[in-house]
Design a protein around this motif. Structure first.
Motif, mmCIF file in Angstrom:
data_model
loop_
_atom_site.group_PDB
_atom_site.id
_atom_site.type_symbol
_atom_site.label_atom_id
_atom_site.label_comp_id
_atom_site.label_asym_id
_atom_site.label_seq_id
_atom_site.Cartn_x
_atom_site.Cartn_y
_atom_site.Cartn_z
ATOM 1 N N ALA A 90 0.845 -1.201 0.000
ATOM 2 C CA ALA A 90 0.000 0.000 0.000
ATOM 3 C C ALA A 90 0.878 1.247 0.000
ATOM 4 O O ALA A 90 1.952 1.280 0.584
ATOM 5 C CB ALA A 90 -0.904 0.001 1.225
ATOM 6 N N ASN A 91 0.421 2.252 -0.649
ATOM 7 C CA ASN A 91 1.136 3.530 -0.678
ATOM 8 C C ASN A 91 0.559 4.398 0.429
ATOM 9 O O ASN A 91 -0.330 5.214 0.209
ATOM 10 C CB ASN A 91 0.966 4.187 -2.056
ATOM 11 C CG ASN A 91 1.845 5.403 -2.195
ATOM 12 O OD1 ASN A 91 2.711 5.641 -1.362
ATOM 13 N ND2 ASN A 91 1.614 6.170 -3.244
ATOM 14 N N LEU A 92 1.070 4.226 1.631
ATOM 15 C CA LEU A 92 0.504 4.899 2.800
ATOM 16 C C LEU A 92 1.368 6.063 3.287
ATOM 17 O O LEU A 92 1.220 6.506 4.412
ATOM 18 C CB LEU A 92 0.334 3.890 3.943
ATOM 19 C CG LEU A 92 -0.579 2.713 3.644
ATOM 20 C CD1 LEU A 92 -0.559 1.728 4.791
ATOM 21 C CD2 LEU A 92 -1.979 3.182 3.367
ATOM 22 N N SER A 93 2.267 6.548 2.471
ATOM 23 C CA SER A 93 3.163 7.605 2.905
ATOM 24 C C SER A 93 2.396 8.911 3.092
ATOM 25 O O SER A 93 1.649 9.344 2.221
ATOM 26 C CB SER A 93 4.268 7.807 1.882
ATOM 27 O OG SER A 93 5.083 8.874 2.279
#
Length: 53
Positions: free
Chosen positions: A40-43
């Protein structure tokens, strides 16, 4: 088929196999959670933080 269901019932009642299934299920859930966080791109950091490096 009757032998299979009897074997399945015996394995379900065995405390050792129940514990092994619990450990395997817990491990599977941890791997799913790990895969989610890895993919997941949770940045939430701003873009400029990455531009400095």
């Amino acid at each position: 088929m009757k032998a299979f269901t009897a074997l399945r019932r015996r394995l379900r009642e065995s405390p050792r196999w129940r514990f092994a299934a619990l450990v395997a299920g817990f491990y599977g859930l941890m791997m799913l959670l790990y895969a989610y966080f890895m993919l997941a791109n949770l940045s939430s950091a701003p873009q400029f933080v990455y531009a400095q490096f």
